[in-house]
Design an enzyme around this catalytic site. Sequence first.
Site, PDB file in Angstrom:
ATOM      1  N   LYS A   1      42.692  45.251  36.490  1.00 59.23           N
ATOM      2  CA  LYS A   1      42.275  46.429  35.723  1.00 59.23           C
ATOM      3  C   LYS A   1      42.510  47.714  36.516  1.00 59.23           C
ATOM      4  CE  LYS A   1      38.902  43.797  33.061  1.00 59.23           C
ATOM      5  NZ  LYS A   1      37.528  43.229  33.138  1.00 59.23           N
TER       6      LYS A   1
ATOM      7  N   LYS B   1      44.882  42.221  29.836  1.00 56.24           N
ATOM      8  CA  LYS B   1      44.957  42.891  31.149  1.00 56.24           C
ATOM      9  C   LYS B   1      45.878  42.155  32.099  1.00 56.24           C
ATOM     10  CE  LYS B   1      40.790  40.453  32.314  1.00 56.24           C
ATOM     11  NZ  LYS B   1      40.297  40.086  30.988  1.00 56.24           N
TER      12      LYS B   1
ATOM     13  N   GLY C   1      32.649  41.207  25.653  1.00 60.45           N
ATOM     14  CA  GLY C   1      31.975  40.821  24.421  1.00 60.45           C
ATOM     15  C   GLY C   1      32.909  40.969  23.241  1.00 60.45           C
TER      16      GLY C   1
END
EC number: 1.1.1.3
Lengths: 431, 431
Positions: A206, A106, A303
């Site tokens: 983002k 990102k 994750g």
Amino acid sequence: MKNEINIGLLGFGVVGSGVAKILQNHQDDLRHKLGVPVVIKKVLVKDLHKKRETILSSEIFTNDLNEVLGDPSIDLIVEVIGGTSEAKKAIESSLRAGKGVVTANKDVMAVSGLELLKLADENKCDLFYEASVGGGIPLIRTLEDGLASDRISALTGIVNGTTNFILTKMKHDKMTYEDALAEATALGFAEADPSADVDGIDAARKMVILASLSFSTEVLLEDVFVRGMKEIKEGDLELAEQFGYTVKLAGSAKKDEEGIEVAVEPVLFPNSHPLASVNNEFNAVYIYGDAVGETMFYGPGAGSLPTATSVTGDIVAACRNLLLGVNGKRLHAPQYARKVKSDSKKFARYFHRIRVKDEVGVLTKLTSIYSDYDASLATVIQHPDKKEAGADLIFITHKISRQQHLDIVKKLNETPEVIGVLSHYRVEGEE
Amino acid sequence: MKNEINIGLLGFGVVGSGVAKILQNHQDDLRHKLGVPVVIKKVLVKDLHKKRETILSSEIFTNDLNEVLGDPSIDLIVEVIGGTSEAKKAIESSLRAGKGVVTANKDVMAVSGLELLKLADENKCDLFYEASVGGGIPLIRTLEDGLASDRISALTGIVNGTTNFILTKMKHDKMTYEDALAEATALGFAEADPSADVDGIDAARKMVILASLSFSTEVLLEDVFVRGMKEIKEGDLELAEQFGYTVKLAGSAKKDEEGIEVAVEPVLFPNSHPLASVNNEFNAVYIYGDAVGETMFYGPGAGSLPTATSVTGDIVAACRNLLLGVNGKRLHAPQYARKVKSDSKKFARYFHRIRVKDEVGVLTKLTSIYSDYDASLATVIQHPDKKEAGADLIFITHKISRQQHLDIVKKLNETPEVIGVLSHYRVEGEE
């Protein structure tokens, strides 16, 4: 027709090892989908001697990028190094070498996305970046394909799992910010240096990616109005709860004829708003399309395996294109020129928590300030809990411009009867 | 390279006119995305003389399917006639004529999906059906592409807007079923004959489509265990609320080594479950992937423009493939043979509401029945509100098989102390 697709994996950390695991565990399914096997041919790592739990042969590990890019059998590069300059260079070199790239980065995509997509187009390569936003939630693909025919007018989202985890713990388990951050760190949700998360920078990156794609225009990081977690003051969460609100660090992006506005800041969501109940490390993005109306996409924001799912989803898409010989065929030039709204064109409701001296006439004085700035008030409440050093007054405005809001806060802070504007929030979702 | 894409639109009702509207209103955006204009060349309608509000020229309307299929300039057929046999024949003829098809037809896709996808593959045509499930939510694309690399193990969803609207009105506005249905009809959410919706058949068709795609296997409509709205008895919604549950008519599909199970039935969701707060005509589907974990996709489940958004999203995808010359290149043969679980292999918790005669020893008698069937109980409550004709006992089991559940309900109904098992529900989301 190729009889296998070979991948060069750059980086073997949390996400990279997850990608290797999914490609291994779902081998049969992927082969059924694509018709050919997908093979990790080389893995770039910094330290060749580090002990790694993997079924990949140690012989395919290398610390030399050129060894990966120079391998003519490698069709596709998967960049999961993270960071900025090294990763960006690796992506550029891959594209220039005619190899498609899947990235989870990102930081690079927010700052250099359009530039790299252009480079990809020029080199007839795919550049996919689903994992850069929203972990395992297929957001980029939804905006590019699922809602391809619609015109997106706004999106609001919880796009940083770390801060959402901290806020959830603070609200539901009455933890202090420090304790919640420590738990997030212990669970691996927060980085050693959490400042990019808690200061809203990660979310801002983002939002740049999402807004740029949704509105088909260039969006710069400097276009994003950013306020981080430290703007949330002691007692705010409880106070918000008393008024029926939940505090979330949220990103928002809107577009109308006046231009675009993008912000990341602590926001009050009415408890009935679906984003108010997105808890822990989960992410969710509300998308408003002119035709579709409101949609929401929810899932794990971070994750190893969730993020790796997005990466491998991109790998499948890139493999399909390679097998069909249509890689690099989608053009990414933005449709609209960059046009950013001034603060006087951005409208919202605001919540102001003001500590005042307990004097006669202070309420009249303050309400007259709002009138002076043409702001009408929906709610005025003297908060009963805080009486020691003075009283807290809560004002919730009707829709005003961000400029009006900022002017009022400044004026309030200069008013002798005011000890200070303790905190202030944009209020989402109601008239 | 084609310099425009011509579309034959079959049907000009709610969805068809929405498609025309979106293609018109978003013309510039679509042209930017595709590089060429998308033009509606012919529209098939039943009645040529019906008055229609549209900017389309009346000359392109026809009541002869062959006129559409015989036009060599038409690249793509959009089937929004609805119904079954006529629509299926039109899809078949289109594919045989070498024209790709976009359809919104869940009835046809649920029953003949695999057959038609095979026909599409054989004729090297695309067959897209995003709008057949979940209105404006891009679910099919998410399962096919976004989560392409993951293995879906379960999905649970509210996929029928009509019944969800009715249940929301019954719960929040304390409406009767009849009044709520009347309002749904007035608002255009329910058909003149609402039986497919309220009996769960519509949801079952959608679950067949979702399960078949998610698990890459054939799923027949007869594989779906279906119970409709009429299983919800007076007082159940309030009773559920007292226990912290919300009643939803929900679809569920699971897959493990034992096979697949698919059901549509009224289910109790704990109020903390995100699906419990999906209200009105909205749809939402929870998807559990082995790697990604839990994700949810939420949006309008019906309506002209939302559904048309999915249709036009498919049109964009089909146009891209046509322009790249890669239409019909994705094979759809299922990976796994059909294997359906028996009721003794389907496990869940169950909620039983039992009206009993107010006699001494009845509770002992009933609990011994559960023991006889090896079912352990999580909750046993004598409900205080209903005392006239007898008492209501509420039993919530730990996980038992559907076979155990059905056997117990049968045995209870045969027990002299029991007036009747008034209602019973699967309980979602907890141990």
